[in-house]
Design a protein around this motif. Structure first.
Motif, PDB file in Angstrom:
ATOM      1  N   GLU A 163     -18.424   2.353  20.425  1.00 13.13           N
ATOM      2  CA  GLU A 163     -19.475   2.504  19.882  1.00 13.13           C
ATOM      3  C   GLU A 163     -20.107   1.325  18.564  1.00 13.13           C
ATOM      4  O   GLU A 163     -21.508   1.407  18.694  1.00 13.13           O
ATOM      5  N   ALA A 164     -19.146   1.122  17.837  1.00 12.95           N
ATOM      6  CA  ALA A 164     -19.341   0.230  16.909  1.00 12.95           C
ATOM      7  C   ALA A 164     -20.186  -0.906  17.268  1.00 12.95           C
ATOM      8  O   ALA A 164     -21.391  -1.514  16.952  1.00 12.95           O
ATOM      9  N   HIS A 167     -23.607  -0.664  18.727  1.00 14.88           N
ATOM     10  CA  HIS A 167     -24.596  -0.202  17.823  1.00 14.88           C
ATOM     11  C   HIS A 167     -25.060  -1.432  17.101  1.00 14.88           C
ATOM     12  O   HIS A 167     -26.183  -1.642  17.076  1.00 14.88           O
ATOM     13  N   ILE A 168     -24.300  -2.646  16.561  1.00  9.40           N
ATOM     14  CA  ILE A 168     -24.199  -3.610  16.304  1.00  9.40           C
ATOM     15  C   ILE A 168     -25.662  -4.504  17.015  1.00  9.40           C
ATOM     16  O   ILE A 168     -26.637  -5.394  16.706  1.00  9.40           O
ATOM     17  N   GLY A 170     -27.473  -3.737  20.270  1.00  8.13           N
ATOM     18  CA  GLY A 170     -28.051  -2.406  20.369  1.00  8.13           C
ATOM     19  C   GLY A 170     -28.120  -2.270  21.872  1.00  8.13           C
ATOM     20  O   GLY A 170     -28.940  -2.453  22.935  1.00  8.13           O
ATOM     21  N   GLU A 233     -18.902  -1.314  10.673  1.00  8.57           N
ATOM     22  CA  GLU A 233     -19.456  -0.007  10.998  1.00  8.57           C
ATOM     23  C   GLU A 233     -18.250   0.942  11.426  1.00  8.57           C
ATOM     24  O   GLU A 233     -18.632   2.202  11.371  1.00  8.57           O
ATOM     25  N   LYS A 236     -17.105   3.446   9.036  1.00  6.20           N
ATOM     26  CA  LYS A 236     -17.976   4.225   8.459  1.00  6.20           C
ATOM     27  C   LYS A 236     -17.702   5.329   8.050  1.00  6.20           C
ATOM     28  O   LYS A 236     -16.541   6.518   8.803  1.00  6.20           O
TER      29      LYS A 236
END
Length: 298
Positions: A163-164, A167-168, A170, A233, A236
């Protein structure tokens, strides 16, 4: 309640986690046997040994990647450590030679990121698994005959990293690809951590705040700050700690293991200690033992 406390005073990486758990009494032979359930043992060998880091006897765990195109299998001590071209599996009497290298110019892994060059090209190995996608790793874990708690723990950790990364970059989780070398290392470290924690019958996991280090690292997207974007990320919601060490102290795999497993972050809890383990990183710092300490007690 049996509690495992990660004292991450020098950060955390996947290989340090395995080393520390073995040092605290987990069974490395059981680890080796369980990992065969993945049916990828033609890709790696495991090595563990005692080393001394700044006066602390600790266990160094290495994944040796078996090279399918030449006769030189090499240690990829993956993570936390790439200061000196695949480690050569030498013990602590050589490690001080590399202390000047903790500026991380070594194009290293971000082990699960599908974009690191390592300076030394590992693409020659495992060409038959050129890139494992997140979904391939999930299938690998699901197909293996692990007990449900081990599967669940490993899948959660991989999901956190996937997921990280997604996310980074895209991209959706199912499109995330992992570099073949990084994936093998991280598969071993993540599933290995789940196997050993299950074997130790740990009921509660706590950790210190996580120092991430400072400085810069070079990956094939360019020069990046420490902590790397994926690591940050993943962390978090986790308390991180300022550190003046010019090195990447926490890797994405280490960050994901701690972010998923630790239920609380803070000082060492009140407990009756039953065992202590130290897991060695490869880099050696002048004034600072580069080890992860685990404390197990009730």
């Amino acid at each position: 309640m049996k509690t495992l406390y990660f004292d991450c005073f020098s950060g955390i990486s996947g290989d340090m986690v395995i080393g520390a758990l073995i040092d605290a009494g987990a069974d490395p032979n059981l680890l080796e046997a369980e990992l065969k359930k993945l049916q990828i043992e033609d890709e790696y060998e495991l090595k563990w040994k005692k080393v001394v880091k700044n006066g602390i006897t600790s266990t160094k765990f290495d994944v040796i990647l078996l090279n399918s195109q030449d006769d030189n299998p090499h240690v990829h001590s993956h993570e936390h450590d790439h200061s000196h071209d695949h480690e050569h599996n030498h013990s602590h009497d050589h490690e001080h030679d590399h202390s000047h290298n903790h500026e991380h110019q070594h194009n290293h892994i971000h082990e699960l990121e599908h974009h690191h060059t390592h300076g030394h090209d590992h693409s020659h190995g495992h060409h038959h698994h050129a890139h494992r996608a997140y979904k391939d790793i999930v299938e690998l874990i699901e197909a293996a005959d692990f007990s449900p708690p081990i599967k669940e723990m490993a899948l959660k950790i991989f999901k956190r990293i996937g997921e990280a990364e997604g996310h980074i970059h895209g991209i959706p989780l199912e499109k995330v690809h992992f570099h073949e070398v990084g994936a093998v290392d991280s598969i071993i470290d993540i599933i290995g951590a789940a196997i050993l924690i299950h074997q130790l019958k740990v009921e509660s996991i706590q950790a210190s705040a996580i120092p991430v280090g400072t400085g810069k690292i070079s990956i094939d997207h360019g020069i990046y700050p420490v902590p790397a974007p994926a690591t940050l990320e993943i962390l978090k919601g986790v308390p991180i700690e300022q550190s003046a060490m010019r090195a990447e102290l926490t890797t994405p795999t280490g960050a994901a293991i701690i972010a998923v497993l630790a239920q609380e972050f803070g000082p060492i809890p009140s407990m009756k200690i039953s065992s202590i383990g130290y897991g060695a990183g490869t880099k050696t710092f002048k004034q600072h033992p580069n080890v992860l300490r685990v404390i197990i007690g009730n």
